[in-house]
Design a protein around this motif. Structure first.
Motif, PDB file in Angstrom:
ATOM      1  N   ASN A  22       0.847  -1.185   0.000  1.00 21.08           N
ATOM      2  CA  ASN A  22       0.000   0.000   0.000  1.00 21.08           C
ATOM      3  C   ASN A  22       0.882   1.233   0.000  1.00 21.08           C
ATOM      4  OD1 ASN A  22      -2.621  -1.322   0.291  1.00 21.08           O
ATOM      5  ND2 ASN A  22      -1.832  -1.966   2.273  1.00 21.08           N
ATOM      6  N   TYR A  23       0.678   2.089  -0.965  1.00 22.24           N
ATOM      7  CA  TYR A  23       1.425   3.343  -1.072  1.00 22.24           C
ATOM      8  C   TYR A  23       0.433   4.485  -0.869  1.00 22.24           C
ATOM      9  CZ  TYR A  23       5.558   1.088  -3.209  1.00 22.24           C
ATOM     10  OH  TYR A  23       6.671   0.342  -3.461  1.00 22.24           O
ATOM     11  N   ARG A  24       0.912   5.556  -0.252  1.00 27.89           N
ATOM     12  CA  ARG A  24       0.084   6.753  -0.083  1.00 27.89           C
ATOM     13  C   ARG A  24       0.920   7.948  -0.508  1.00 27.89           C
ATOM     14  NH1 ARG A  24      -1.444  10.402   4.736  1.00 27.89           N
ATOM     15  NH2 ARG A  24       0.339   9.425   5.744  1.00 27.89           N
ATOM     16  N   ILE A  25       0.480   8.604  -1.564  1.00 27.52           N
ATOM     17  CA  ILE A  25       1.166   9.823  -1.988  1.00 27.52           C
ATOM     18  C   ILE A  25       0.701  10.919  -1.045  1.00 27.52           C
ATOM     19  CG2 ILE A  25       1.532  11.473  -3.847  1.00 27.52           C
ATOM     20  CD1 ILE A  25       1.086   9.110  -5.792  1.00 27.52           C
ATOM     21  N   ILE A  26       1.584  11.298  -0.141  1.00 23.73           N
ATOM     22  CA  ILE A  26       1.245  12.293   0.876  1.00 23.73           C
ATOM     23  C   ILE A  26       1.164  13.671   0.238  1.00 23.73           C
ATOM     24  CG2 ILE A  26       2.052  13.401   2.996  1.00 23.73           C
ATOM     25  CD1 ILE A  26       3.296  10.651   3.743  1.00 23.73           C
ATOM     26  N   ILE A  27       2.169  13.987  -0.561  1.00 23.10           N
ATOM     27  CA  ILE A  27       2.147  15.242  -1.318  1.00 23.10           C
ATOM     28  C   ILE A  27       2.742  14.935  -2.691  1.00 23.10           C
ATOM     29  CG2 ILE A  27       4.340  16.133  -0.417  1.00 23.10           C
ATOM     30  CD1 ILE A  27       2.870  18.943  -0.439  1.00 23.10           C
ATOM     31  N   SER A  28       2.036  15.346  -3.718  1.00 26.07           N
ATOM     32  CA  SER A  28       2.447  15.005  -5.084  1.00 26.07           C
ATOM     33  C   SER A  28       3.180  16.155  -5.744  1.00 26.07           C
ATOM     34  CB  SER A  28       1.218  14.644  -5.922  1.00 26.07           C
ATOM     35  OG  SER A  28       0.474  15.808  -6.219  1.00 26.07           O
ATOM     36  N   GLY A  29       3.798  15.858  -6.859  1.00 25.45           N
ATOM     37  CA  GLY A  29       4.448  16.879  -7.656  1.00 25.45           C
ATOM     38  C   GLY A  29       3.464  17.928  -8.155  1.00 25.45           C
ATOM     39  N   LYS A  30       2.212  17.528  -8.327  1.00 23.78           N
ATOM     40  CA  LYS A  30       1.191  18.490  -8.749  1.00 23.78           C
ATOM     41  C   LYS A  30       0.998  19.573  -7.681  1.00 23.78           C
ATOM     42  CE  LYS A  30      -1.176  14.737 -11.113  1.00 23.78           C
ATOM     43  NZ  LYS A  30      -0.294  13.686 -10.582  1.00 23.78           N
ATOM     44  N   GLN A  31       1.227  19.210  -6.420  1.00 23.77           N
ATOM     45  CA  GLN A  31       1.055  20.152  -5.308  1.00 23.77           C
ATOM     46  C   GLN A  31       2.320  20.958  -5.016  1.00 23.77           C
ATOM     47  OE1 GLN A  31      -0.346  16.632  -3.059  1.00 23.77           O
ATOM     48  NE2 GLN A  31      -1.727  18.095  -2.077  1.00 23.77           N
ATOM     49  N   THR A  32       3.470  20.517  -5.538  1.00 20.83           N
ATOM     50  CA  THR A  32       4.752  21.189  -5.246  1.00 20.83           C
ATOM     51  C   THR A  32       5.360  21.814  -6.489  1.00 20.83           C
ATOM     52  OG1 THR A  32       6.083  19.206  -5.620  1.00 20.83           O
ATOM     53  CG2 THR A  32       5.224  19.556  -3.370  1.00 20.83           C
ATOM     54  N   ASP A  33       4.566  21.955  -7.524  1.00 24.96           N
ATOM     55  CA  ASP A  33       5.043  22.499  -8.797  1.00 24.96           C
ATOM     56  C   ASP A  33       6.198  21.655  -9.349  1.00 24.96           C
ATOM     57  OD1 ASP A  33       4.699  24.288 -10.871  1.00 24.96           O
ATOM     58  OD2 ASP A  33       6.084  25.771 -10.031  1.00 24.96           O
ATOM     59  N   GLY A  34       6.127  20.345  -9.102  1.00 22.48           N
ATOM     60  CA  GLY A  34       7.118  19.412  -9.632  1.00 22.48           C
ATOM     61  C   GLY A  34       8.429  19.354  -8.871  1.00 22.48           C
ATOM     62  N   GLU A  35       8.553  20.095  -7.781  1.00 25.77           N
ATOM     63  CA  GLU A  35       9.826  20.129  -7.059  1.00 25.77           C
ATOM     64  C   GLU A  35      10.140  18.819  -6.348  1.00 25.77           C
ATOM     65  OE1 GLU A  35      10.728  23.570  -4.703  1.00 25.77           O
ATOM     66  OE2 GLU A  35       9.616  24.859  -6.060  1.00 25.77           O
ATOM     67  N   TYR A  36       9.139  18.212  -5.703  1.00 26.70           N
ATOM     68  CA  TYR A  36       9.358  16.965  -4.973  1.00 26.70           C
ATOM     69  C   TYR A  36       8.018  16.286  -4.744  1.00 26.70           C
ATOM     70  CZ  TYR A  36       7.660  19.505  -0.898  1.00 26.70           C
ATOM     71  OH  TYR A  36       6.888  20.238  -0.043  1.00 26.70           O
ATOM     72  N   ALA A  37       8.068  15.041  -4.294  1.00 27.97           N
ATOM     73  CA  ALA A  37       6.885  14.307  -3.870  1.00 27.97           C
ATOM     74  C   ALA A  37       7.283  13.474  -2.659  1.00 27.97           C
ATOM     75  CB  ALA A  37       6.365  13.401  -4.988  1.00 27.97           C
TER      76      ALA A  37
END
Length: 159
Positions: A22-37
């Protein structure tokens, strides 16, 4: 304009099923303007990705629970609870396996973002690929990895 702080509680994030884990994307690149996930990974006993490389991403892991063997072309390391592992950019071949008898939990950060998109596409493909042959699945998974600048190796590549 100041950018607001992002908060994510334990029930939020995009949940995915990948390779029995089970993986959970806590914060995605879409939310960080591609900087990190940032991705929380729950890896079943004995499981983990085959050796792979991704020269354009740095990847870090913080072990929250369990014991995980990380292998690379340069050696191996057993990471226990509260251990930190850094895979720098540059494409070193690496992989890991959960050595515990229960799921290991890892906090993975990728810089820049992009592996989060790979995981989303992979989970979606695996959820809808039940009619494909094993050969088709392997070929399609390889193509998804290539699309995101990844290269997969055989399970025993680093042995």
């Amino acid at each position: 304009m100041k950018i607001p702080i992002t908060t994510v509680n334990e029930t939020e994030g995009h949940k995915l099923k990948i390779a029995g884990g089970n993986y959970r994307i806590i914060i995605s690149g879409k939310q960080t303007d591609g900087e990190y996930a940032v991705i929380e990974m729950s890896v079943p006993p004995g499981a983990g990705p085959n050796p792979h490389e991704h020269p354009d991403f740095a990847e870090t892991f913080f072990v929250l629970e369990g014991e995980v063997s990380f292998k690379s072309e340069l050696g191996s390391y057993v990471a226990k609870k509260n251990s930190f592992v850094n895979i720098p950019k540059g494409g070193i071949v690496h992989g890991f396996k959960n050595l515990s008898d229960k799921p290991a939990k890892l906090l993975c950060t990728v810089t820049p973002a992009g592996l989060d998109d790979l995981f989303e596409e992979m989970a979606n493909y695996l959820e809808n690929s039940s009619l494909n042959s094993e050969t088709e699945k392997k070929e399609n998974i390889d193509n998804i990895f290539k699309k995101y600048g990844q290269k997969l190796y055989s399970e025993n590549y680093l042995d």
